[in-house]
Design an enzyme around this catalytic site. Structure first.
Site, short mmCIF file in Angstrom:
data_model
loop_
_atom_site.label_atom_id
_atom_site.label_comp_id
_atom_site.label_asym_id
_atom_site.label_seq_id
_atom_site.Cartn_x
_atom_site.Cartn_y
_atom_site.Cartn_z
N LEU A 271 109.54 -20.68 80.10
CA LEU A 271 108.81 -21.87 80.58
C LEU A 271 109.73 -22.85 81.30
CD1 LEU A 271 106.65 -22.42 77.40
CD2 LEU A 271 105.88 -21.48 79.55
N LYS B 248 107.21 -20.05 92.48
CA LYS B 248 106.38 -19.45 91.42
C LYS B 248 105.83 -18.11 91.89
CE LYS B 248 106.57 -22.43 87.98
NZ LYS B 248 107.20 -22.04 86.71
N PHE C 96 107.26 -30.27 77.48
CA PHE C 96 105.88 -30.51 77.06
C PHE C 96 105.22 -29.24 76.50
CE2 PHE C 96 101.55 -30.45 79.32
CZ PHE C 96 100.84 -30.85 78.19
N VAL D 298 98.04 -36.45 86.06
CA VAL D 298 97.14 -37.61 86.14
C VAL D 298 96.59 -38.00 84.77
CG1 VAL D 298 95.07 -36.26 86.74
CG2 VAL D 298 95.25 -38.64 87.47
N SER E 135 116.97 -31.48 80.90
CA SER E 135 116.78 -32.33 82.08
C SER E 135 115.49 -33.15 81.96
CB SER E 135 116.78 -31.49 83.36
OG SER E 135 115.92 -30.39 83.23
N ASP F 123 121.79 -23.79 81.06
CA ASP F 123 121.04 -23.66 82.29
C ASP F 123 120.45 -22.25 82.38
OD1 ASP F 123 120.19 -23.45 84.90
OD2 ASP F 123 122.11 -24.04 85.79
N ASN G 91 95.81 -27.33 85.75
CA ASN G 91 96.39 -28.64 85.38
C ASN G 91 96.40 -28.78 83.86
OD1 ASN G 91 95.40 -28.88 88.23
ND2 ASN G 91 96.29 -30.91 88.02
N TYR H 10 107.93 -25.40 95.36
CA TYR H 10 107.59 -25.07 93.97
C TYR H 10 106.63 -23.87 93.92
CZ TYR H 10 105.29 -25.74 89.41
OH TYR H 10 104.76 -25.55 88.17
N SER I 55 103.63 -19.13 85.59
CA SER I 55 103.46 -19.29 87.03
C SER I 55 102.60 -20.54 87.21
CB SER I 55 102.81 -18.03 87.62
OG SER I 55 102.69 -18.16 89.03
P1 NAD Z 1 108.47 -29.92 81.29
O1 NAD Z 1 109.29 -30.56 82.36
O2 NAD Z 1 107.98 -30.77 80.17
O3 NAD Z 1 109.25 -28.69 80.67
C1 NAD Z 1 110.20 -27.93 81.37
C2 NAD Z 1 111.41 -27.72 80.45
O4 NAD Z 1 112.39 -26.90 81.15
C3 NAD Z 1 112.12 -29.03 80.08
O5 NAD Z 1 112.40 -29.04 78.69
C4 NAD Z 1 113.41 -28.99 80.90
O6 NAD Z 1 114.46 -29.72 80.30
C5 NAD Z 1 113.68 -27.50 80.98
N1 NAD Z 1 114.50 -27.12 82.14
C6 NAD Z 1 114.38 -27.54 83.43
N2 NAD Z 1 115.32 -26.99 84.19
C7 NAD Z 1 116.06 -26.18 83.37
C8 NAD Z 1 117.19 -25.33 83.57
N3 NAD Z 1 117.78 -25.20 84.78
N4 NAD Z 1 117.69 -24.66 82.52
C9 NAD Z 1 117.12 -24.78 81.28
N5 NAD Z 1 116.06 -25.57 81.04
C10 NAD Z 1 115.54 -26.26 82.07
O7 NAD Z 1 107.25 -29.23 82.04
P2 NAD Z 1 105.97 -28.46 81.46
O8 NAD Z 1 104.77 -29.12 82.01
O9 NAD Z 1 106.10 -28.24 80.00
O10 NAD Z 1 106.12 -27.06 82.23
C11 NAD Z 1 106.41 -25.83 81.57
C12 NAD Z 1 106.19 -24.69 82.56
O11 NAD Z 1 104.83 -24.64 82.97
C13 NAD Z 1 107.03 -24.80 83.84
O12 NAD Z 1 107.45 -23.51 84.21
C14 NAD Z 1 106.04 -25.34 84.84
O13 NAD Z 1 106.40 -25.01 86.17
C15 NAD Z 1 104.76 -24.64 84.41
N6 NAD Z 1 103.53 -25.31 84.84
C16 NAD Z 1 103.14 -26.49 84.29
C17 NAD Z 1 101.93 -27.08 84.73
C18 NAD Z 1 101.43 -28.36 84.12
O14 NAD Z 1 100.29 -28.74 84.46
N7 NAD Z 1 102.17 -29.02 83.24
C19 NAD Z 1 101.16 -26.47 85.73
C20 NAD Z 1 101.61 -25.28 86.28
C21 NAD Z 1 102.78 -24.68 85.81
C1 UD2 Z 2 99.15 -30.01 89.87
C2 UD2 Z 2 100.53 -29.88 89.24
C3 UD2 Z 2 101.49 -29.28 90.17
C4 UD2 Z 2 100.96 -28.00 90.79
C5 UD2 Z 2 99.58 -28.23 91.37
C6 UD2 Z 2 98.97 -26.90 91.78
C7 UD2 Z 2 100.98 -31.63 87.60
C8 UD2 Z 2 101.61 -32.95 87.35
N1 UD2 Z 2 101.04 -31.18 88.86
O1 UD2 Z 2 99.21 -30.96 90.93
O2 UD2 Z 2 102.69 -28.99 89.46
O3 UD2 Z 2 100.94 -26.98 89.81
O4 UD2 Z 2 98.72 -28.79 90.38
O5 UD2 Z 2 97.96 -27.11 92.70
O6 UD2 Z 2 100.47 -30.98 86.73
N2 UD2 Z 2 96.14 -38.87 91.04
C9 UD2 Z 2 95.63 -40.15 91.15
N3 UD2 Z 2 96.28 -41.17 90.52
C10 UD2 Z 2 97.42 -40.98 89.80
C11 UD2 Z 2 97.93 -39.67 89.69
C12 UD2 Z 2 97.27 -38.63 90.32
O7 UD2 Z 2 94.62 -40.38 91.82
O8 UD2 Z 2 97.95 -41.96 89.24
C13 UD2 Z 2 95.41 -37.77 91.68
C14 UD2 Z 2 96.24 -36.90 92.61
O9 UD2 Z 2 96.31 -37.44 93.90
C15 UD2 Z 2 95.45 -35.60 92.55
C16 UD2 Z 2 94.89 -35.56 91.10
O10 UD2 Z 2 94.97 -36.90 90.64
O11 UD2 Z 2 94.37 -35.62 93.44
C17 UD2 Z 2 95.68 -34.66 90.18
O12 UD2 Z 2 97.06 -35.02 90.32
P1 UD2 Z 2 98.23 -34.39 89.43
O13 UD2 Z 2 99.51 -34.95 89.94
O14 UD2 Z 2 97.92 -34.53 87.99
O15 UD2 Z 2 98.17 -32.81 89.72
P2 UD2 Z 2 97.99 -31.96 91.07
O16 UD2 Z 2 96.70 -31.25 90.94
O17 UD2 Z 2 98.24 -32.77 92.27
#
Ligand code: NAD
Ligand code: UD2
Length: 310
Positions: free
Chosen positions: A72, A147, A12, A187, A35, A52, A172, A143, A118
């Site tokens: 990432l 981080k 993403f 969410v 993955s 990997d 988020n 997790y 992170s």
């Molecule tokens: P995502 O799952 O869409 O992207 C992660 C990517 O890493 C995927 O393309 C996956 O195939 C790849 N990957 C996973 N394991 C791997 C491995 N062992 N080797 C090589 N590639 C691998 O998730 P995202 O939301 O894009 O997250 C990107 C980064 O941001 C991550 O480090 C995640 O922990 C961090 N992050 C995201 C959020 C969020 O709200 N989306 C919040 C906090 C931190």
């Molecule tokens: C987010 C991150 C997580 C971690 C965390 C740090 C995502 C998906 N998760 O968790 O990786 O970094 O922050 O604190 O980004 N909810 C509903 N209905 C639904 C789905 C969710 O009510 O269908 C609620 C859920 O219970 C929570 C809120 O929405 O209270 C946000 O949920 P989330 O899963 O998007 O993210 P969060 O904050 O739990």
């Protein structure tokens, strides 16, 4: 023109970053094990190494000659880190150490900078509002612990091995391409799809829980700015807006945008769910000269249409 390695570049956030780097005229190599990443996310001009991030040979192959690394790749789901503790630890912490180690000698034997993801999960059950970077870290999940481990190893990378890093504690993050298909998806991705299709949404708890939602376009901008500024030492920043949004507010805005009303089904709050998670963006603003630009309305519109705003 520079050459960057983007780990997790088919995911993403990583794929939006890769788009931006290619658009800016840079060369991009992606290392992804596919993955959760998708081939259709990969920019045409980016080179993909399927491998990997915890495999030193794969990382060494992908990193050779680059000017910097955006790291990432991770198993981004807290729930997966519960189910597959040791396996996610391997990717989330060992993978990061492998990247830092390879960065020591990536360019003619010299270190290159690493900008990495992170998470706000490092704060765990710290209830301070807003959370500043110097707030106590009390991660509750594997997790979050991993981080935090990445940040600690970043100190080693700099102090012992001369690898400069910038880590961002993402709050988020949401936007186009975020996968809504699992119950543990963000969410916004779940609600956006369901409201657009006129389907009921499930709210865990009373819906008054509050999050700091950051649009992916802002995340990409700060990742790029951090690399352009050249990481100095081992720094860590919140990547957040500082603005609170409750789930009920979020649902209201989505319904307005979609001109549809959906039923709310309430279920008990998730175990360990955090009530309020808001970051303080002061350090981010002071260092980069600006904060997040996208408001919720603009970010949600983009999420619904799938079009990235300029
Ligand atoms: P995502 O799952 O869409 O992207 C992660 C990517 O890493 C995927 O393309 C996956 O195939 C790849 N990957 C996973 N394991 C791997 C491995 N062992 N080797 C090589 N590639 C691998 O998730 P995202 O939301 O894009 O997250 C990107 C980064 O941001 C991550 O480090 C995640 O922990 C961090 N992050 C995201 C959020 C969020 O709200 N989306 C919040 C906090 C931190
Ligand atoms: C987010 C991150 C997580 C971690 C965390 C740090 C995502 C998906 N998760 O968790 O990786 O970094 O922050 O604190 O980004 N909810 C509903 N209905 C639904 C789905 C969710 O009510 O269908 C609620 C859920 O219970 C929570 C809120 O929405 O209270 C946000 O949920 P989330 O899963 O998007 O993210 P969060 O904050 O739990």
């Amino acid at each position: 023109m520079a050459h960057y390695l983007v780990t997790g570049g088919c995911g993403f956030i990583g794929s939006h970053l890769a788009d931006r780097l290619i658009g800016d005229g840079h060369r991009v190599t992606i290392l992804d094990d596919m993955s959760t990443g998708r081939l259709e996310n990969k920019p045409l001009l980016a080179k993909l190494v399927v491998g990997d991030v915890a495999d030193p040979d794969a990382v060494h192959q992908a990193i050779q000659g680059v000017d910097g690394v955006f790291h990432l790749a991770a198993v981004a789901s807290v729930q997966r880190s519960r189910e597959l503790w040791a396996e996610t630890h391997r990717t989330n912490l060992s993978g990061t150490v492998t990247v830092f180690e390879a960065a020591r000698s990536a360019r003619n034997g010299t270190p290159v900078p690493v900008v990495y993801a992170s998470s706000a999960a490092v704060y765990g059950d710290n209830t301070a509002t807003p959370l500043r970077e110097d707030a106590a870290t009390r991660p509750l999940s594997a997790y979050g612990v991993d981080k935090l481990g990445c940040e600690l190893h970043a100190n080693v990378a700099w102090a012992i091995h001369g690898v400069p890093t910038t880590g961002f504690r993402f709050f988020n993050v949401y936007g186009p391409r975020q996968d809504p298909s699992s119950p543990y998806s963000g969410v916004i991705s779940i609600f956006a799809r369901r409201v657009a299709q006129g389907e009921d949404v499930t709210i865990f708890g009373d819906g008054e829980q509050v999050r700091d939602f950051v649009f992916v376009g802002d995340v990409v901008r700060f990742l790029v700015k951090a690399m352009e500024r050249r990481p100095q030492g081992a720094e860590v920043f919140n990547l957040c807006t500082g603005r609170p949004t409750s789930l009920l507010m979020l649902l209201e805005v989505l319904q307005e945008l979609c001109a549809s009303r959906v039923r709310r089904l309430h279920q008990p709050a998730r175990a360990g769910d955090i009530r309020v998670s808001i970051g303080d963006p002061a350090r981010l603003r002071a260092t980069f000269g600006e904060g997040c630009r996208f408001g919720l309305l603009q970010g949600l519109s983009a999420t619904l249409t799938g079009e990235m705003p300029r």
